[in-house]
Design an enzyme around this catalytic site. Structure first.
Site, PDB file in Angstrom:
ATOM      1  N   SER A  70       0.846  -1.199   0.000  1.00 22.03           N
ATOM      2  CA  SER A  70       0.000   0.000   0.000  1.00 22.03           C
ATOM      3  C   SER A  70       0.874   1.238   0.000  1.00 22.03           C
ATOM      4  CB  SER A  70      -0.874   0.014   1.252  1.00 22.03           C
ATOM      5  OG  SER A  70      -1.341   1.330   1.472  1.00 22.03           O
ATOM      6  N   HIS A  79      -1.335  -1.450  -4.208  1.00 20.58           N
ATOM      7  CA  HIS A  79      -2.570  -1.165  -3.459  1.00 20.58           C
ATOM      8  C   HIS A  79      -2.639   0.338  -3.184  1.00 20.58           C
ATOM      9  CE1 HIS A  79      -6.008  -2.264  -0.937  1.00 20.58           C
ATOM     10  NE2 HIS A  79      -5.583  -1.352  -0.084  1.00 20.58           N
ATOM     11  N   ASP A 118      -4.789   3.477  -1.602  1.00 27.51           N
ATOM     12  CA  ASP A 118      -5.816   3.788  -0.609  1.00 27.51           C
ATOM     13  C   ASP A 118      -6.354   5.203  -0.783  1.00 27.51           C
ATOM     14  OD1 ASP A 118      -5.933   1.414   1.104  1.00 27.51           O
ATOM     15  OD2 ASP A 118      -3.848   1.874   1.559  1.00 27.51           O
ATOM     16  N   MET A 175      -8.841   8.060   0.307  1.00 26.43           N
ATOM     17  CA  MET A 175      -9.638   8.468   1.469  1.00 26.43           C
ATOM     18  C   MET A 175     -10.164   9.881   1.246  1.00 26.43           C
ATOM     19  SD  MET A 175      -6.994   7.279   4.427  1.00 26.43           S
ATOM     20  CE  MET A 175      -6.288   5.623   4.421  1.00 26.43           C
ATOM     21  N   MET A 207     -10.871  -5.629   6.487  1.00 28.56           N
ATOM     22  CA  MET A 207     -10.074  -4.610   7.180  1.00 28.56           C
ATOM     23  C   MET A 207      -9.699  -5.169   8.556  1.00 28.56           C
ATOM     24  SD  MET A 207      -9.628  -2.112   5.154  1.00 28.56           S
ATOM     25  CE  MET A 207      -8.673  -1.237   6.416  1.00 28.56           C
ATOM     26  N   GLY A 246      -8.341   4.305   7.624  1.00 25.82           N
ATOM     27  CA  GLY A 246      -8.081   5.741   7.786  1.00 25.82           C
ATOM     28  C   GLY A 246      -6.617   6.081   7.986  1.00 25.82           C
ATOM     29  N   GLY A 248      -0.056   2.083   9.884  1.00 28.41           N
ATOM     30  CA  GLY A 248       0.712   1.865  11.103  1.00 28.41           C
ATOM     31  C   GLY A 248      -0.070   1.404  12.312  1.00 28.41           C
ATOM     32  N   ASP A 292      -6.150  -6.316   4.997  1.00 32.09           N
ATOM     33  CA  ASP A 292      -5.583  -4.966   4.960  1.00 32.09           C
ATOM     34  C   ASP A 292      -5.538  -4.386   6.373  1.00 32.09           C
ATOM     35  OD1 ASP A 292      -4.778  -2.390   4.385  1.00 32.09           O
ATOM     36  OD2 ASP A 292      -6.476  -1.925   3.078  1.00 32.09           O
ATOM     37  N   GLY A 293      -4.317  -4.191   6.902  1.00 30.48           N
ATOM     38  CA  GLY A 293      -4.177  -3.575   8.220  1.00 30.48           C
ATOM     39  C   GLY A 293      -3.310  -4.382   9.153  1.00 30.48           C
ATOM     40  N   GLY A 294      -2.150  -3.857   9.490  1.00 26.47           N
ATOM     41  CA  GLY A 294      -1.304  -4.535  10.471  1.00 26.47           C
ATOM     42  C   GLY A 294      -0.709  -5.844   9.986  1.00 26.47           C
ATOM     43  N   GLY A 299       1.570  -1.861   4.300  1.00 25.93           N
ATOM     44  CA  GLY A 299       1.996  -0.480   4.089  1.00 25.93           C
ATOM     45  C   GLY A 299       3.259  -0.161   4.843  1.00 25.93           C
ATOM     46  N   SER A 300       3.115   0.278   6.072  1.00 24.33           N
ATOM     47  CA  SER A 300       4.271   0.666   6.883  1.00 24.33           C
ATOM     48  C   SER A 300       5.300  -0.449   6.962  1.00 24.33           C
ATOM     49  CB  SER A 300       3.809   1.006   8.314  1.00 24.33           C
ATOM     50  OG  SER A 300       2.726   1.882   8.267  1.00 24.33           O
TER      51      SER A 300
END
Lengths: 221, 221, 221, 221, 221, 221
Positions: D7, D32, D34, D36, D136, D141, D144, D174-176, D196-197
């Site tokens: 991402s 990916h 994102d 927003m 998710m 939003g 990290g 998606d997420g963590g 992402g991060s």
């Protein structure tokens, strides 16, 4: 000589009976009731059930200031709760003329409130159909804010408009009103002074109302 | 043995000090405070300044039920006003998980309320993250309504879900609760009984609370 | 002599480092950053994470133009992302005075933008509280549009208002600005020229900025 | 063996060309992206002009995740900007079936994303019409955030639903997502890992992608 | 000599063919079609499929008055349904200039309608870009309402603005128009008279149109 | 044997009298009236004044399908316009139970419509309080669309739910219904067939209704 309308937003909500009694026995003419819905303004204050109760304590005029969106949804309910005067915000009304007509048809006096940035010239077409304009001299939503100084000029300009129109519309000032600016406000054209913290946070609220009344009566005009 | 949470929506708003004192001296464990914004529900009840005052009168738990849209805008404000428990509506939250996490991070217990038509299976993913579910057994917005009978089955179904999940989530029932249905509610799985009119419109509210407490303690299970 | 504020909406987003370096080494004084949320305007451009990065490349002023609804929700975030100047739209703000006060309290300069159809007289009450007005000379949302010719007269009228008010408010023009109309704009009263496509789509953007700077300095007044 | 979809929310926006080159030369299969809007989620990230530029750098699949309200307004625009896959949120769509049909008719693959609290059983009727589901595992939003642990069970439940339905729908997480949970996610049923991060904040992003790829390939099933 | 535009809101919807035939054979120049969405106004009247059918019956101008929010969503659809003239409400348009430009680009004449409380001075910037202004002389939403008397002065003021601007903009009056006020309206500056109930509820609608035409031609100016 | 409910969305709006007469003399039992507000669905069809007129032509049941947001605002108005049955959308109602109770209290039958993506399990709590469910087998908004094939399974699942519940709730199918799928629909559990284009665009609408009636009566069950 200005009408004094203490705003109960700053009252002690645990002892409204006493607070209402104090106003009833004071020189104040109106009860000012600030309804906030958390949508039009960033605060939720109180609404119908609270006003219904307050109404039972007084024969003075209940002046309800709706800081809410779509006020037409609640116009009848506030009449039933006991409002004598109902003020809606210019910024909240797509059909302002319909709203104030509905207020009057229900037997209440109709008011329009203006946020600090809204110029009075936008009232040109609605003046013939209303009883009062509420000039917000702070941003609506909270008590205890400082008076916005350019409000004085705005009041004067509105007074001029009203005089030229010939309609008997009262000017109400709401926000940061105190004994320090009451005379200036009345001189600029204010007919009704709303005061919240400066009344209810005073050591002696009855005296604070009397002082405001006095300060508001030394009009130069 | 159910927790009793009198709802102040039906209280005498002129004498909240006395009403709070009554609850404090009664068998009720919680204060239930119904905040309505006129947007999520068709009524505007009371909000932050009223709750701040009520908070000062009690050490019992203040259980605030937000019948408002975008509750995330006011989560911090209600914490500051004194809420110990904060319940948001499933139907009002796009980011329900974020909302309840925020409530917990601020040190409050988190609840989710369901309107009568919303099935409990929608709680499947959120159960691990909340402390209580509020089953609305009337449509939110007004006191004094009649209990919707199918709520009993809904409570039972939720109780089953909670047991299977293993999470310690309380079930609260709000709407039309009385001594007549208290036992049935507790038997179905209710842990907390909210009562408004049936307490405050009673001749003796303290006794009404005691009766509710008693009725809610005859659980068959 | 007008301030030049290149809008990065037309920049090469793959090489923002180079684009920022170019502006830094050019005669441009400000970075103009157009934030679009897909709600206030029919486009989604870029927001917080992009501006945070751009901020790191420059000591020039970052002038952020919020084409978004409810700008109060993001005022603090844009300050933290590095905005020096923050402009909100008149048409997007119910509480415009509160919004610009918040911007200033956070240490930024406050601006108000007007869509092409919005008359300048609506700024009457807000002028004392702001640092700049952004006259949209195209409909906000997209780069590369043609200058709306009646904007010249609108700028002149606003200049007159500002002079009479005595407040030091800058006039910014945004949309279809080029070397062809820069002198006319400055003569009409513009203090800041925003240019997007006419800078970044030029063969030599640095030279385009210099030409704009030069064109904007031949003021007749 | 899971597809890896870095991402770009956590990328260096000053050097997207380099970031895209890195992904192109890595083992990642998808980009990916994102989007927003500050309305559906409390952040404004980037939108059409940024994606148009990114599109030019790659032949890998551009997987656009719309965290926006009314995604139907921008479906065509995102196709034109270069999206190969377009995911909308269940919570943002009144006419979800129409939305995914429109996405497919424009030649893109259609996805539906679920917020953490939304149960997978709500996908029952839409599974036959989509190509991927985005679970998710943090609240959308921001980058990290920490992985929500109950997401694993949710993925497993969805995998079961998809298998029973017989439709070839991919599960994206998606997420963590990190090397620490990649294997568990794939074992639970994940087909696509978004990171992402954990990619872009790594010392060596290419290696981080490779490690994720490897971790995501040790499936027990 | 005013143009007469009968509004079909008061027509017999069971026999629109006959109603259209009547208008076609009458002295009326335009068909006035009131589209209400139940959002901008508190009524839902009729929309695209009804207008498509009406269009087939006439070569007279179809003047469509959109009492709807976000009119830009339906501009193209109303063109395709056969509108020759399309009027949007000032109060419904954040991007009024974009809206009227779009209407003109599609080959229609563009109008802006004002609710009774909206002052004409807000039209200052848009006058050069439109073909007609619709002065609502009742609150939009229903037929058969009483003419608001201050509308006369409003028309006169607008006429003055238009003359000074030099743009060929027609003034249309909508609401409570009858043979009793037609002459006064035309004398004040009205160019187009919309009439609903006073035409269709008349014993002889054709004669009612002729009388209106005649009344509207005795201009003193 | 299914009830046939022709939808007038596809009728000739110039000759509604004749169209209504045709239905009255046909084997159809209900009039199906599709109200679209341009908000809930991307079309504006017709509303109160049209339905009032249609009502006068028939003693058959008027089945009004509200594809509108906030249907509670218009419930009373549609009753007054002549609705016998009023259907609201699950996706449009925050307080669905209140809405259907209001419909029944006004003396109408209450229905809930589901968009294609909405699963029937969401009806679990509302089934005891309604008279009919409308399964949308196309996306609402336009006539003449193709039947979504998975609707058959959805109907069967709902039929099962209704049987188990014991409540006498009718299943209505709306979208792409024709003689080709009528038998299958009835076999799956449909009680009411809505048909628009397939009736009104037929050469002989009366015969088309008769064929639909016949096709819908060959139930295997």
């Amino acid at each position: 000589m200005a009408i004094i309308a203490p705003s109960l937003l700053a009252a002690d909500f645990l002892r409204l009976w006493d607070e209402c009694k104090m106003i009833n026995e004071s020189e104040a003419e109106w009860f000012h009731l600030d309804v906030m819905d958390g949508r039009f303004v960033p605060n939720i204050s109180f609404g119908l059930p609270v006003i219904e109760h307050i109404r039972k304590t007084t024969k003075k005029e209940c002046d309800v200031h709706l800081m809410i969106v779509e006020p037409e949804k609640y116009t009848t309910a506030f009449k039933e709760a006991g409002a004598d005067r109902l003020t809606v915000h210019y910024e909240a009304c797509t059909h302002l003329h319909r709203n104030v007509e509905m207020i009057r048809q229900l037997g209440m006096k109709a008011g329009v409130a203006l946020n600090p940035h809204t110029p009075v010239l936008l009232l040109k077409e609605i003046l013939p159909y209303i009883d009062q304009v509420c000039i917000m001299s702070v941003n609506p939503g909270f008590g205890g804010q400082q008076f916005i100084p350019t409000s004085l000029k705005k009041i004067a300009e509105l007074k001029q408009m009203i005089r030229e129109s010939g309609y008997p519309v009262l000017i109400q000032v709401d926000g940061g009103v105190s004994v320090n600016n009451a005379a200036a406000l009345v001189n600029a054209g204010a007919d009704v002074l709303v005061a919240g913290s400066n009344v209810f946070k005073a050591e002696n609220p009855t005296a604070a109302i009397a002082q405001l009344k006095k300060a508001g009566s030394f009009s130069e005009v």
